[in-house]
Write a protein that holds these residues in place. Structure first.
Motif, PDB file in Angstrom:
ATOM      1  N   ARG B   7       0.856  -1.194   0.000  1.00 20.91           N
ATOM      2  CA  ARG B   7       0.000   0.000   0.000  1.00 20.91           C
ATOM      3  C   ARG B   7       0.887   1.238   0.000  1.00 20.91           C
ATOM      4  O   ARG B   7       1.739   1.401   0.874  1.00 20.91           O
ATOM      5  N   ILE B   8       0.695   2.092  -0.980  1.00 21.58           N
ATOM      6  CA  ILE B   8       1.584   3.228  -1.217  1.00 21.58           C
ATOM      7  C   ILE B   8       0.779   4.515  -1.137  1.00 21.58           C
ATOM      8  O   ILE B   8      -0.292   4.624  -1.732  1.00 21.58           O
ATOM      9  N   LEU B   9       1.300   5.488  -0.387  1.00 21.02           N
ATOM     10  CA  LEU B   9       0.666   6.813  -0.308  1.00 21.02           C
ATOM     11  C   LEU B   9       1.717   7.884  -0.533  1.00 21.02           C
ATOM     12  O   LEU B   9       2.897   7.695  -0.196  1.00 21.02           O
ATOM     13  N   PRO B  10       1.318   9.029  -1.100  1.00 18.13           N
ATOM     14  CA  PRO B  10       2.254  10.156  -1.168  1.00 18.13           C
ATOM     15  C   PRO B  10       2.569  10.636   0.250  1.00 18.13           C
ATOM     16  O   PRO B  10       1.698  10.621   1.127  1.00 18.13           O
ATOM     17  N   LYS B  11       3.839  11.049   0.482  1.00 12.90           N
ATOM     18  CA  LYS B  11       4.205  11.576   1.800  1.00 12.90           C
ATOM     19  C   LYS B  11       3.340  12.783   2.143  1.00 12.90           C
ATOM     20  O   LYS B  11       2.863  13.493   1.262  1.00 12.90           O
ATOM     21  N   GLN B  12       3.179  13.017   3.453  1.00 13.66           N
ATOM     22  CA  GLN B  12       2.225  14.011   3.922  1.00 13.66           C
ATOM     23  C   GLN B  12       2.527  15.410   3.379  1.00 13.66           C
ATOM     24  O   GLN B  12       1.610  16.168   3.074  1.00 13.66           O
ATOM     25  N   ASP B  13       3.788  15.766   3.229  1.00 17.36           N
ATOM     26  CA  ASP B  13       4.128  17.128   2.805  1.00 17.36           C
ATOM     27  C   ASP B  13       4.335  17.242   1.293  1.00 17.36           C
ATOM     28  O   ASP B  13       4.774  18.287   0.805  1.00 17.36           O
ATOM     29  N   ILE B  14       3.995  16.190   0.559  1.00 19.62           N
ATOM     30  CA  ILE B  14       4.146  16.195  -0.902  1.00 19.62           C
ATOM     31  C   ILE B  14       2.813  16.550  -1.551  1.00 19.62           C
ATOM     32  O   ILE B  14       1.769  16.049  -1.138  1.00 19.62           O
ATOM     33  N   LEU B  15       2.840  17.424  -2.542  1.00 21.66           N
ATOM     34  CA  LEU B  15       1.634  17.777  -3.274  1.00 21.66           C
ATOM     35  C   LEU B  15       1.070  16.532  -3.959  1.00 21.66           C
ATOM     36  O   LEU B  15       1.816  15.716  -4.493  1.00 21.66           O
ATOM     37  N   ASP B  16      -0.248  16.403  -3.947  1.00 19.33           N
ATOM     38  CA  ASP B  16      -0.906  15.220  -4.512  1.00 19.33           C
ATOM     39  C   ASP B  16      -1.982  15.693  -5.493  1.00 19.33           C
ATOM     40  O   ASP B  16      -3.139  15.869  -5.128  1.00 19.33           O
ATOM     41  N   PRO B  17      -1.603  15.923  -6.753  1.00 15.37           N
ATOM     42  CA  PRO B  17      -2.568  16.505  -7.708  1.00 15.37           C
ATOM     43  C   PRO B  17      -3.783  15.619  -7.959  1.00 15.37           C
ATOM     44  O   PRO B  17      -4.894  16.137  -8.128  1.00 15.37           O
ATOM     45  N   GLN B  18      -3.602  14.277  -7.946  1.00 16.97           N
ATOM     46  CA  GLN B  18      -4.761  13.393  -8.141  1.00 16.97           C
ATOM     47  C   GLN B  18      -5.746  13.536  -6.987  1.00 16.97           C
ATOM     48  O   GLN B  18      -6.957  13.599  -7.188  1.00 16.97           O
ATOM     49  N   GLY B  19      -5.196  13.592  -5.762  1.00 17.36           N
ATOM     50  CA  GLY B  19      -6.061  13.777  -4.598  1.00 17.36           C
ATOM     51  C   GLY B  19      -6.804  15.102  -4.655  1.00 17.36           C
ATOM     52  O   GLY B  19      -7.997  15.183  -4.356  1.00 17.36           O
ATOM     53  N   LYS B  20      -6.097  16.154  -5.055  1.00 16.99           N
ATOM     54  CA  LYS B  20      -6.725  17.486  -5.167  1.00 16.99           C
ATOM     55  C   LYS B  20      -7.859  17.465  -6.192  1.00 16.99           C
ATOM     56  O   LYS B  20      -8.917  18.070  -5.983  1.00 16.99           O
ATOM     57  N   THR B  21      -7.627  16.771  -7.317  1.00 15.35           N
ATOM     58  CA  THR B  21      -8.652  16.690  -8.371  1.00 15.35           C
ATOM     59  C   THR B  21      -9.897  15.974  -7.862  1.00 15.35           C
ATOM     60  O   THR B  21     -11.030  16.416  -8.089  1.00 15.35           O
ATOM     61  N   ILE B  22      -9.678  14.848  -7.153  1.00 12.39           N
ATOM     62  CA  ILE B  22     -10.812  14.109  -6.598  1.00 12.39           C
ATOM     63  C   ILE B  22     -11.550  14.968  -5.568  1.00 12.39           C
ATOM     64  O   ILE B  22     -12.781  15.013  -5.538  1.00 12.39           O
ATOM     65  N   HIS B  23     -10.785  15.675  -4.734  1.00  8.99           N
ATOM     66  CA  HIS B  23     -11.384  16.545  -3.720  1.00  8.99           C
ATOM     67  C   HIS B  23     -12.314  17.566  -4.385  1.00  8.99           C
ATOM     68  O   HIS B  23     -13.460  17.765  -3.963  1.00  8.99           O
ATOM     69  N   GLN B  24     -11.833  18.210  -5.452  1.00  7.36           N
ATOM     70  CA  GLN B  24     -12.638  19.209  -6.157  1.00  7.36           C
ATOM     71  C   GLN B  24     -13.899  18.579  -6.755  1.00  7.36           C
ATOM     72  O   GLN B  24     -14.993  19.126  -6.667  1.00  7.36           O
ATOM     73  N   ALA B  25     -13.728  17.382  -7.356  1.00  2.00           N
ATOM     74  CA  ALA B  25     -14.881  16.709  -7.975  1.00  2.00           C
ATOM     75  C   ALA B  25     -15.914  16.334  -6.915  1.00  2.00           C
ATOM     76  O   ALA B  25     -17.123  16.477  -7.133  1.00  2.00           O
ATOM     77  N   LEU B  26     -15.448  15.849  -5.749  1.00  2.00           N
ATOM     78  CA  LEU B  26     -16.385  15.505  -4.667  1.00  2.00           C
ATOM     79  C   LEU B  26     -17.119  16.746  -4.180  1.00  2.00           C
ATOM     80  O   LEU B  26     -18.324  16.714  -3.916  1.00  2.00           O
ATOM     81  N   HIS B  27     -16.386  17.850  -4.090  1.00  2.89           N
ATOM     82  CA  HIS B  27     -17.004  19.111  -3.662  1.00  2.89           C
ATOM     83  C   HIS B  27     -18.095  19.524  -4.645  1.00  2.89           C
ATOM     84  O   HIS B  27     -19.208  19.906  -4.257  1.00  2.89           O
ATOM     85  N   ASN B  28     -17.802  19.402  -5.941  1.00  2.03           N
ATOM     86  CA  ASN B  28     -18.783  19.771  -6.968  1.00  2.03           C
ATOM     87  C   ASN B  28     -20.033  18.887  -6.899  1.00  2.03           C
ATOM     88  O   ASN B  28     -21.113  19.314  -7.298  1.00  2.03           O
ATOM     89  N   LEU B  29     -19.871  17.653  -6.411  1.00  4.92           N
ATOM     90  CA  LEU B  29     -21.010  16.739  -6.285  1.00  4.92           C
ATOM     91  C   LEU B  29     -21.782  16.966  -4.985  1.00  4.92           C
ATOM     92  O   LEU B  29     -22.771  16.277  -4.728  1.00  4.92           O
ATOM     93  N   GLY B  30     -21.308  17.886  -4.144  1.00  7.53           N
ATOM     94  CA  GLY B  30     -22.040  18.204  -2.922  1.00  7.53           C
ATOM     95  C   GLY B  30     -21.446  17.628  -1.655  1.00  7.53           C
ATOM     96  O   GLY B  30     -22.031  17.783  -0.580  1.00  7.53           O
ATOM     97  N   PHE B  31     -20.304  16.952  -1.750  1.00  6.54           N
ATOM     98  CA  PHE B  31     -19.669  16.384  -0.549  1.00  6.54           C
ATOM     99  C   PHE B  31     -18.788  17.453   0.105  1.00  6.54           C
ATOM    100  O   PHE B  31     -17.560  17.415   0.022  1.00  6.54           O
ATOM    101  N   HIS B  32     -19.446  18.410   0.778  1.00  6.56           N
ATOM    102  CA  HIS B  32     -18.716  19.558   1.310  1.00  6.56           C
ATOM    103  C   HIS B  32     -18.014  19.248   2.635  1.00  6.56           C
ATOM    104  O   HIS B  32     -17.243  20.057   3.129  1.00  6.56           O
ATOM    105  N   GLN B  33     -18.283  18.061   3.211  1.00  4.69           N
ATOM    106  CA  GLN B  33     -17.671  17.716   4.506  1.00  4.69           C
ATOM    107  C   GLN B  33     -16.223  17.258   4.362  1.00  4.69           C
ATOM    108  O   GLN B  33     -15.524  17.106   5.354  1.00  4.69           O
ATOM    109  N   VAL B  34     -15.793  16.990   3.113  1.00  5.42           N
ATOM    110  CA  VAL B  34     -14.446  16.436   2.909  1.00  5.42           C
ATOM    111  C   VAL B  34     -13.409  17.534   3.108  1.00  5.42           C
ATOM    112  O   VAL B  34     -13.476  18.593   2.489  1.00  5.42           O
ATOM    113  N   GLN B  35     -12.427  17.273   3.989  1.00  4.02           N
ATOM    114  CA  GLN B  35     -11.378  18.251   4.226  1.00  4.02           C
ATOM    115  C   GLN B  35     -10.142  17.978   3.382  1.00  4.02           C
ATOM    116  O   GLN B  35      -9.465  18.899   2.935  1.00  4.02           O
ATOM    117  N   GLU B  36      -9.821  16.699   3.180  1.00  2.38           N
ATOM    118  CA  GLU B  36      -8.620  16.379   2.418  1.00  2.38           C
ATOM    119  C   GLU B  36      -8.800  15.022   1.741  1.00  2.38           C
ATOM    120  O   GLU B  36      -9.475  14.138   2.272  1.00  2.38           O
TER     121      GLU B  36
END
Lengths: 82, 82
Positions: B7-36
């Motif tokens: 199981r592989i994750l980006p380090k905590q202080d590394i930018l994660d563009p895929q995660g950011k993209t998913i976060h934005q898409a979830l926000h657009n779908l109404g999932f406003h509770q997601v912080q990260e």
């Protein structure tokens, strides 16, 4: 404060080209003991204002609406320790 | 017969563009509770002829030689139940 890990794998009978590519690369590096490689995703969702039950329900909806292709993928949800 | 999940994750202080993209898409779908959102990989390796200890050692070598970028990623190994 709840962090949920969504773990996604291709279904067993679905072709997995990424897994096949990694398998070949591992073989070329001398790891001949590997019989199969399956490549999936894991997505950590931080939901600081939800309790565990609400967070799991929200993540299930996220999987159904965006994150998981039900035709080709399966997923599990796991609550991460704080 | 041993199956190992890497199981592989980006380090905590590394930018994660895929995660950011998913976060934005979830926000657009109404999932406003997601912080990260952090997006990683999971790779299931089947090693039918190795015992657990040998299989874990082999997977550690695979991570070091091919699968994990030590500059930007962290990983864990888990033995899967048969």
């Amino acid at each position: 404060m709840t962090d949920i890990m969504i773990r996604i794998l291709p279904k067993q009978d679905i072709l997995d080209p990424q897994g096949k590519t990694i398998h070949q690369a591992l073989h070329n590096l001398g790891f001949h003991q590997v019989q199969e490689v399956r490549m999936g995703k894991q997505i950590r969702i931080s939901l600081p204002n939800l309790q565990e039950k609400e967070a799991l329900d929200a993540c299930k909806k996220m999987c159904e609406e965006l994150l998981v292709n039900p035709l080709t993928e399966t997923y599990t949800l796991e609550t991460l320790p704080l």
